[in-house]
Enzyme design. Structure first.
Site, PDB file in Angstrom:
ATOM      1  CD  GLU A 381      -3.108  -0.901   2.156  1.00 43.76           C
ATOM      2  OE1 GLU A 381      -2.823  -0.327   3.210  1.00 43.76           O
ATOM      3  OE2 GLU A 381      -4.234  -1.342   1.896  1.00 43.76           O
ATOM      4  CD  GLU A 462      -4.634  -5.858   2.693  1.00 44.37           C
ATOM      5  OE1 GLU A 462      -5.315  -5.150   3.463  1.00 44.37           O
ATOM      6  OE2 GLU A 462      -3.394  -5.802   2.640  1.00 44.37           O
TER       7      GLU A 462
HETATM    8  C1  GAL Z   1      -4.872  -2.584   4.767  1.00 44.98           C
HETATM    9  C2  GAL Z   1      -3.493  -3.100   5.137  1.00 44.98           C
HETATM   10  C3  GAL Z   1      -3.553  -4.242   6.118  1.00 44.98           C
HETATM   11  C4  GAL Z   1      -4.531  -3.954   7.196  1.00 44.98           C
HETATM   12  C5  GAL Z   1      -5.859  -3.721   6.546  1.00 44.98           C
HETATM   13  C6  GAL Z   1      -6.984  -3.557   7.523  1.00 44.98           C
HETATM   14  O1  GAL Z   1      -4.834  -1.264   4.409  1.00 44.98           O
HETATM   15  O2  GAL Z   1      -2.795  -3.498   4.006  1.00 44.98           O
HETATM   16  O3  GAL Z   1      -2.284  -4.478   6.644  1.00 44.98           O
HETATM   17  O4  GAL Z   1      -4.138  -2.829   7.907  1.00 44.98           O
HETATM   18  O5  GAL Z   1      -5.782  -2.552   5.784  1.00 44.98           O
HETATM   19  O6  GAL Z   1      -8.175  -3.532   6.823  1.00 44.98           O
END
Ligand code: GAL
Length: 748
Positions: A381, A462
């Protein structure tokens, strides 16, 4: 011949570090690795407690078999900024907390006692990834992986890269590039003999080559009758190498498999066959011990993903994980997306150089694992950074042209230097943000997120997570929404041929910094809790598996009149891979309800949903009417295969205590999980039973964490760790209201 011995036992450990005293044995606690410098409470702790230096010391007695050989210590990893001293002299420093390093002892060893001192520093050094900004996880200090004593010939095998260039052909080829270690710069000539073996024995082929330098390549061709490595049949082979030079012999064995893996604009292909990737992100963390868990616990996580959650892929967010975990992925057929350490922040030049070195270390450690199908070579990210990411990609492709690269981002229209655009798409849930008038969007279109109009390989890395944190003991309605969001995305991914697949955020809840999570240092983002006990959302994944492997039927309810807003249990989602479910309520005639293909047309196994399409609220009676028992029966091919009764008047009946195994190994800190649940008269979890339980263990071992637990949502978990002695471990778990339960473990 090479000797590789476990070097985990008998370290002296103390808080603080004094370089001036690195050459003298200091007082300390005797510990065994893997070790966490500070064991934290379950939640509500101060993570700065471990952000400081620590000292580990161990005496290595000279042995006659060291004579004329190369002696070194291989650290599988330590967090972080490790410095190794031998007899007071610094011999190596290794900053990264996730990759292995070798301390070469040879030139400094004396005939007698040799003192090894290791400084590790848990402070978040802003000069190395992942540090320098905020990060949503903890980097627990300690020598948290194994350490090995290696005694090898002065010229030995340092590494091998095995490639299978035509894996799908009937007659297959294997090439092995062998890299030699020759720290004394000796003249090398000799021979390298190699054999390929099947798992469980049986030679496939042999080959030899003359050696006259630090590198050699062996080729095997025309290999027939071999099996492909695949998720349902993860066939593994072993390459055994024997090096013979004037300086001695060395033998190394390395596993590999035959498979192809390709992300295309039309989806992912494993061995040329389309496969929709369905998985979760995993941190390598546990309550109390943080990162420091050994082989069994690492393997268990892979097993849970594959067998309990029916996933076919895991992302090792956000760093290279234990070799025990990745080896298990190879063994059980679980694909793996591995990435370099980092989280949003990109540091300066030195930091970036360290990150580039991490790309090399990750790939050189793991390039022979068939389970790994993609390298993540971008800081998770982070913003675009052309030069930095051009280099991480260049290096990855140079080291391993057989795998594609990815780089996980959440920014849209970001520069695509990787082979696969890997996107964290957190759009679902944004409808709740003020000013957002797009309504509910499940996933964005590929062109919208990438800004690239031509077809490209694309994967969702994600979703959900912080958009909808949910505890295992949250109100049923919230959990139903949690389930729905996971289902909606799984359905959208399954229905979009542009998307290779997805890994949801995340496998289990994890401890985190104060800047994240629920204020108690826990991010409740998992489909499992920290003990790996399932929330309802876990069954959104599990139910996508084949009923021939495991029948799943989980109604998303605590089955009560007044748990939800307004009362009742509708709409009731039943997560299942059955063909249909028959439901009764009190005196009702059984109602047959089919999977909800209308709302989840793309899922292999849509949930069965009991809602106004099949029942009226009046059928359940309204507030003030008698609540009744419910029964659920799942059918596959016309046969009843599972049934569940949810009583109208649940009472605590059984204290259930289940250990994942009862056979433990001595002298390895072998740790097995135990799950405690309070069940009603029909065997269902009592979600609001929150009384204390006490744990008593006798024998050669310990309970990790406290001996008193309060049940959280009717359940809790812990790990029993074997000590160095053999014998029996007796565990008793008791509560005030139920019969205590005991388990006997054998430590051998
Ligand atoms: C993303 C990140 C993860 C975790 C997640 C929580 O932005 O890559 O490590 O923090 O959010 O939803």
């Amino acid at each position: 011949m090479r000797i590789t011995e476990n070097f985990n036992g008998n370290w002296l450990f103390r808080h603080g570090f004094d370089a001036a005293r690195a050459g003298v044995v200091q007082e300390g606690e005797t510990v065994r690795l893997p070790h966490s410098a500070v064991e934290l409470p379950y939640n509500y702790f101060d993570e700065t407690e471990y952000q400081k230096p620590f000292t580990y010391q161990k005496v290595l007695d000279w042995r006659p078999d060291f004579e004329g050989r190369e002696v070194s210590l291989v650290f599988d990893a330590a967090m972080a900024d490790s410095v190794v001293y031998l007899n007071g002299k610094e011999i190596i420093a290794h900053k990264d907390g996730y990759t292995p390093f070798t301390a070469r002892l040879t030139p400094h060893l004396i005939e007698g006692e040799n003192l090894i001192t290791v400084k590790i520093d848990g402070s978040e050094n802003p000069e190395i990834p992942p540090f320098g900004g905020q990060i949503d996880y903890l980097c627990y200090a300690g020598i948290y992986r194994d350490v090995w004593l290696k005694v090898a010939s002065p010229v030995s095998i340092a590494n091998v890269k095995i490639e299978t260039p035509d894996a799908l052909a009937d007659a297959k080829t294997v090439t092995a590039r062998v890299f030699l270690a020759n720290p004394q710069g000796l003249a090398i000539s000799g021979a390298l003999d190699a054999k390929i073996r099947r798992k469980g024995g049986g030679d496939v082929a042999a080959s030899s080559v003359a050696i006259d330098g630090n590198e050699a390549t062996l080729t095997f061709s025309g290999l027939t009758g071999l099996e492909l490595w695949d998720i349902d049949n993860p066939a593994l082979y072993a390459l055994s190498l024997k090096l013979t030079t004037a300086h001695g012999e060395d033998v190394v064995t390395q596993r590999f498999g035959f498979r192809t893996a390709q992300f295309t604009p039309d989806g992912f292909l494993l061995n040329g066959r389309p496969l929709k990737l369905r998985g979760l992100n995993r941190h390598q963390a546990w309550p109390h011990t943080g990162y420091a868990m050994g082989r069994r616990a690492q393997e268990k996580d892979a097993d849970i993903l594959k067998h309990d959650l029916a996933c076919n892929i895991v992302r090792t967010s956000h760093y290279p994980q234990s070799k025990w975990f990745i080896e298990r992925c190879d063994e059980i057929g679980l694909l793996c997306f591995e990435e370099i350490p980092g989280w949003q922040h990109i540091g300066g030049e030195t930091w970036q150089q360290e990150s580039i070195a991490n790309v090399r270390r990750m790939i050189e450690r793991d390039w022979n694992h068939p389970s790994i199908i993609i390298w993540g070579v971008r800081i998770n990210e982070s913003q675009d950074n052309h030069d930095f990411y051009a280099e991480t990609n260049r290096l990855a492709r140079e080291l391993d042209p057989t795998r594609q690269t990815g780089g996980v981002r959440f920014i849209t229209n970001s520069e695509m230097l990787e082979d696969v655009y890997t996107m964290n798409d957190f759009i679902l849930g944004q409808e709740e943000m003020p000013g957002n008038n797009r309504g509910r969007v499940v996933l964005r279109d590929r062109v919208e997120t990438t800004g690239i109009t031509k077809p490209i390989p694309y994967m969702i890395t994600e979703y959900n997570g912080h958009m909808y944190p949910t505890k295992r003991f949250d109100q049923e309605q919230r959990q139903a929404e949690h389930v729905t969001r996971h289902l909606l995305i799984l359905n959208a991914v399954a229905g979009d041929s542009d998307i290779s697949g997805s890994t949801g955020w995340c496998m289990f809840d994890y401890n985190t910094h104060k800047d994240f999570g629920s204020g108690d240092r826990v991010c409740y983002h998992g489909v499992l809790d920290m003990y790996r006990i399932p929330k309802f959302a876990a069954f959104a994944y599990a139910s996508q598996g084949d009923p021939a492997d495991k029948v799943v039927m989980q109604p998303v309810t605590f089955w009560a009149r007044g748990e939800r807003n307004i009362g009742g249990v509708l709409p009731l989602i039943i997560l299942t891979n059955c063909d249909y479910v028959e439901v009764t309520f009190g005196e009702w005639p059984a109602k047959r309800v089919y999977p909800d293909k209308e709302n989840y047309p793309h899922l292999a196994h849509p949930p069965v949903v009991l809602d106004l399409r099949s029942v009226t609220p009046e059928e359940f009676g309204t507030w003030g009417r008698v609540w009744r028992e419910g029964t659920f029966t799942g059918y596959v091919d016309g046969k009843a295969v599972t049934t569940m009764t949810l009583p109208a008047d649940p009472v605590p009946t059984t204290l259930e205590v289940v250990a994942d195994d009862t056979a433990l190994r001595a002298g390895e800190k072998d740790a097995v999980r135990v799950v405690v649940r309070v069940l009603d008269q029909c065997g269902n979890l009592l979600p609001y039973f929150e009384e204390p339980v006490s744990l008593v263990l006798s024998g050669p071992g310990r309970i990790i964490g406290p001996a008193e637990h309060t049940l959280k949502g009717g359940a809790t978990g812990f790990w029993v760790e074997a000590g160095d002695e053999k014998g029996k471990l007796y565990l008793t778990v008791s509560t005030r209201r139920l019969l205590p339960q005991s388990i006997t473990f054998t430590v051998s």
